[in-house]
Each structure stands twice: as C-alpha cells, then as structure tokens.
Design a protein around this motif. Structure first.
Motif, mmCIF file in Angstrom:
data_model
loop_
_atom_site.group_PDB
_atom_site.id
_atom_site.type_symbol
_atom_site.label_atom_id
_atom_site.label_comp_id
_atom_site.label_asym_id
_atom_site.label_seq_id
_atom_site.Cartn_x
_atom_site.Cartn_y
_atom_site.Cartn_z
ATOM 1 N N GLN B 36 0.857 -1.182 0.000
ATOM 2 C CA GLN B 36 0.000 0.000 0.000
ATOM 3 C C GLN B 36 0.898 1.239 0.000
ATOM 4 O O GLN B 36 1.817 1.339 0.810
ATOM 5 C CB GLN B 36 -0.866 0.023 1.265
ATOM 6 N N GLN B 37 0.630 2.155 -0.931
ATOM 7 C CA GLN B 37 1.420 3.372 -0.982
ATOM 8 C C GLN B 37 0.511 4.589 -0.811
ATOM 9 O O GLN B 37 -0.221 4.947 -1.738
ATOM 10 C CB GLN B 37 2.213 3.480 -2.283
ATOM 11 N N ALA B 38 0.574 5.203 0.347
ATOM 12 C CA ALA B 38 -0.172 6.432 0.594
ATOM 13 C C ALA B 38 0.571 7.587 -0.066
ATOM 14 O O ALA B 38 1.776 7.492 -0.351
ATOM 15 C CB ALA B 38 -0.313 6.664 2.092
ATOM 16 N N LEU B 39 -0.140 8.660 -0.301
ATOM 17 C CA LEU B 39 0.439 9.818 -0.978
ATOM 18 C C LEU B 39 1.657 10.335 -0.213
ATOM 19 O O LEU B 39 1.607 10.558 0.998
ATOM 20 C CB LEU B 39 -0.630 10.907 -1.072
ATOM 21 N N GLY B 40 2.760 10.488 -0.928
ATOM 22 C CA GLY B 40 3.960 11.040 -0.303
ATOM 23 C C GLY B 40 4.760 10.066 0.538
ATOM 24 O O GLY B 40 5.712 10.460 1.206
ATOM 25 N N GLN B 41 4.367 8.803 0.494
ATOM 26 C CA GLN B 41 5.060 7.791 1.294
ATOM 27 C C GLN B 41 5.626 6.699 0.402
ATOM 28 O O GLN B 41 5.216 6.547 -0.748
ATOM 29 C CB GLN B 41 4.082 7.155 2.297
ATOM 30 N N GLY B 42 6.558 5.928 0.948
ATOM 31 C CA GLY B 42 7.018 4.756 0.236
ATOM 32 C C GLY B 42 6.012 3.631 0.393
ATOM 33 O O GLY B 42 5.171 3.657 1.305
ATOM 34 N N PRO B 43 6.059 2.641 -0.473
ATOM 35 C CA PRO B 43 5.136 1.493 -0.349
ATOM 36 C C PRO B 43 5.347 0.775 0.978
ATOM 37 O O PRO B 43 6.471 0.663 1.463
ATOM 38 C CB PRO B 43 5.539 0.597 -1.525
ATOM 39 N N GLN B 44 4.232 0.303 1.550
ATOM 40 C CA GLN B 44 4.287 -0.487 2.798
ATOM 41 C C GLN B 44 3.820 -1.894 2.511
ATOM 42 O O GLN B 44 2.770 -2.109 1.900
ATOM 43 C CB GLN B 44 3.389 0.151 3.850
ATOM 44 N N PHE B 45 4.583 -2.855 3.017
ATOM 45 C CA PHE B 45 4.315 -4.279 2.789
ATOM 46 C C PHE B 45 3.037 -4.694 3.500
ATOM 47 O O PHE B 45 2.907 -4.510 4.701
ATOM 48 C CB PHE B 45 5.519 -5.070 3.295
ATOM 49 N N ILE B 46 2.115 -5.304 2.728
ATOM 50 C CA ILE B 46 0.873 -5.812 3.325
ATOM 51 C C ILE B 46 1.039 -7.302 3.633
ATOM 52 O O ILE B 46 0.932 -7.720 4.784
ATOM 53 C CB ILE B 46 -0.334 -5.594 2.391
ATOM 54 N N PHE B 47 1.257 -8.098 2.605
ATOM 55 C CA PHE B 47 1.533 -9.522 2.781
ATOM 56 C C PHE B 47 2.100 -10.111 1.503
ATOM 57 O O PHE B 47 2.132 -9.471 0.455
ATOM 58 C CB PHE B 47 0.313 -10.333 3.242
ATOM 59 N N GLN B 48 2.562 -11.353 1.640
ATOM 60 C CA GLN B 48 3.148 -12.078 0.522
ATOM 61 C C GLN B 48 2.515 -13.460 0.419
ATOM 62 O O GLN B 48 2.257 -14.111 1.434
ATOM 63 C CB GLN B 48 4.657 -12.215 0.702
ATOM 64 N N TYR B 49 2.297 -13.902 -0.804
ATOM 65 C CA TYR B 49 1.722 -15.215 -1.059
ATOM 66 C C TYR B 49 2.645 -16.037 -1.933
ATOM 67 O O TYR B 49 3.201 -15.535 -2.927
ATOM 68 C CB TYR B 49 0.375 -15.077 -1.784
ATOM 69 N N TYR B 50 2.837 -17.261 -1.570
ATOM 70 C CA TYR B 50 3.359 -18.254 -2.499
ATOM 71 C C TYR B 50 2.843 -19.613 -2.076
ATOM 72 O O TYR B 50 2.481 -19.837 -0.928
ATOM 73 C CB TYR B 50 4.878 -18.215 -2.633
ATOM 74 N N ARG B 55 2.258 -15.954 3.581
ATOM 75 C CA ARG B 55 3.482 -16.359 4.266
ATOM 76 C C ARG B 55 3.888 -15.376 5.354
ATOM 77 O O ARG B 55 4.486 -15.765 6.340
ATOM 78 C CB ARG B 55 4.615 -16.493 3.257
ATOM 79 N N GLN B 56 3.622 -14.128 5.151
ATOM 80 C CA GLN B 56 3.995 -13.133 6.140
ATOM 81 C C GLN B 56 3.129 -11.912 5.921
ATOM 82 O O GLN B 56 2.749 -11.606 4.796
ATOM 83 C CB GLN B 56 5.474 -12.768 6.028
ATOM 84 N N ARG B 57 2.815 -11.237 7.013
ATOM 85 C CA ARG B 57 1.947 -10.070 6.936
ATOM 86 C C ARG B 57 2.650 -8.879 7.573
ATOM 87 O O ARG B 57 3.319 -9.017 8.593
ATOM 88 C CB ARG B 57 0.644 -10.381 7.663
ATOM 89 N N GLY B 58 2.489 -7.744 6.957
ATOM 90 C CA GLY B 58 2.989 -6.517 7.558
ATOM 91 C C GLY B 58 2.011 -6.019 8.603
ATOM 92 O O GLY B 58 1.115 -6.736 9.039
ATOM 93 N N ASN B 59 2.150 -4.773 9.003
ATOM 94 C CA ASN B 59 1.347 -4.218 10.076
ATOM 95 C C ASN B 59 -0.005 -3.721 9.551
ATOM 96 O O ASN B 59 -0.297 -2.521 9.552
ATOM 97 C CB ASN B 59 2.117 -3.085 10.756
ATOM 98 N N PHE B 60 -0.830 -4.646 9.089
ATOM 99 C CA PHE B 60 -2.152 -4.317 8.558
ATOM 100 C C PHE B 60 -3.205 -5.150 9.274
ATOM 101 O O PHE B 60 -2.967 -6.311 9.597
ATOM 102 C CB PHE B 60 -2.199 -4.576 7.050
ATOM 103 N N PRO B 61 -4.399 -4.561 9.486
ATOM 104 C CA PRO B 61 -5.445 -5.289 10.220
ATOM 105 C C PRO B 61 -6.043 -6.416 9.390
ATOM 106 O O PRO B 61 -5.795 -6.535 8.183
ATOM 107 C CB PRO B 61 -6.490 -4.191 10.490
ATOM 108 N N ASP B 62 -6.846 -7.223 10.063
ATOM 109 C CA ASP B 62 -7.465 -8.382 9.420
ATOM 110 C C ASP B 62 -8.467 -7.997 8.333
ATOM 111 O O ASP B 62 -8.919 -8.871 7.581
ATOM 112 C CB ASP B 62 -8.176 -9.245 10.467
#
Lengths: 113, 114
Positions: B36-50, B55-62
């Motif tokens: 997720q990339q909010a305006l003026g920010q770098g992208p933030q990791f949500i999660f990864q799938y394989y 496999r891993q989740r960033g700091n995002f709610p359910d």
C-alpha cells in the motif's frame, strides 16, 4: 521506528548536474538493498545490491552499498529532465519465511531544464 | 513477455464497502507481494503469497485479506473500507527459486474511499 531512511526527501537541480541520493538502513538479517524509480505508478527496478563495495552501473546511474556503515548511495550524472521521479530505496530481510520489501519514503528528484 | 498486470486501474468506493483488487504475476514468477502506498510515502508491505498461502503479513489489520490461485495470480480484499485506505495498491512478483530478490511491480490500482 524507521528502518530505511532516505535523504534528501526532495531535491531540485538543473539539467546536467550530478546528484547523489542517500539511503541508510537498520535491520537484522539484511539480505539485499534495491533501488527503484517511480514516475507515475509502477516502481521500475534499477539496482539490487548485496555485497559491499561493488558498484553497480547502468548508463548514467550507479549505486554502491556499504554494509559496515549500513548505507547505500545512488548517483546520477549528467542529469536530464527525464530523470525527474521519486527514487525509492528498499531493504529485503527475511521475516518468517517471507521476503517483503521495507521501503524508505523516497527522494523526490526534480530536474529543471 | 507480459509484465505484472493489475486490475482495475482506478476504483472509487464509499466507507464501509468492500473491494477486491487483482494481480497477475510476471511470467515465470510464483510469488506475489502486495503493498500500500499512501500519498507522499514509500510502499508499505501488506503480505506475501506463495504456494497459495499467506506467508507473512505486515502491520495491517485483518480487514486486509488475500488469496493466491493455482495459476499464481492473486487477489487483495479489503473489508469495511475506511477513508485512510485511500492509496495506490501495488502488486509485485518474484520467482521463489529464481535466485534473485528482485521484485517487479505492476502499475497499481488507485483506490479512493469517499
């Protein structure tokens, strides 16, 4: 806490100038550092760095990593207006078996004609 | 060789609604990450799938959930949308066993929540 810090956050230079963008990081189990250029939407890949002291070069762009001091720089020589973009630095360190990138806030580079 | 594709390009929703974003990875890639990339920010990791698993989740709610299909494409679902969910949602793909950490990004989906 910020794990990846880029500086400056914005930079305005004239065409033909040389610029140096900075990226410092603080993570455990560091694996690699990546630079991306973002113009409109999709960040486009520039470099991936894993070893200290080995310069990666592509045309007028070059980058180097210092794993002892935990930073990287991205140099752009003879800048052109087409280099205007946001330059993103990201660090990859494995977490729980996944490889999410942790990004800095980016450096907004503006090249004036 | 098609790169990473995402749909839709733009989306406008109202608070409380649900949204589904889609991503097809680059040919030969089996791992998909969402940011997720909010305006003026770098992208933030949500999660990864394989292998069709998160496999891993960033700091995002359910409220943020996802899915990966057998053809490696992926969906990102966001429930109970909030104004703060307005952002550019980026999908990136990479080869799990390709010997590279490079992730290639799609053009993103611009989500606006009113």
């Amino acid at each position: 806490e910020d794990k990846v810090v880029q500086s400056p956050l914005s930079l305005v230079v004239h065409e033909g100038d040389t610029v140096t963008l900075n990226c410092s990081y603080e993570v455990t189990n560091f694996r690699s550092l990546l630079w991306y250029k973002q113009e409109k939407k999709a960040p486009t890949f520039l470099f991936m760095l894993t070893s200290s002291g080995i310069e990666k070069k592509s045309g007028r762009l070059s980058s180097i990593l210092d794993k002892k001091e935990l930073f990287s720089i991205l140099n752009i020589t003879a800048t052109q207006t087409g280099d205007s973009a946001i330059y993103l630095c990201a660090v990859l360190y494995p977490r729980g078996g996944a490889d999410g990138l942790t990004f800095g806030k980016g450096t907004h580079l503006i090249i004036q004609p | 060789d098609a790169g990473v594709t995402q749909s839709p390009t733009h989306l406008i929703k109202t608070r409380g609604q649900q949204v589904t974003l889609r991503c097809s990875p680059k040919s030969g890639h089996d791992t998909v990450s969402w940011y997720q990339q909010a305006l003026g920010q770098g992208p933030q990791f949500i999660f990864q799938y394989y292998e069709e698993e998160e496999r891993q989740r960033g700091n995002f709610p359910d409220r943020f959930s996802g899915h990966q299909f057998p053809n490696y494409s992926s969906e990102l679902n966001v429930n109970a949308l909030l104004l703060g969910d307005s952002a550019l949602y980026l999908c990136a793909s990479s080869p799990r066993r390709g010997g590279t950490d490079t992730q290639y990004f799609g053009p993103g989906t611009r989500l606006t929540v009113l």
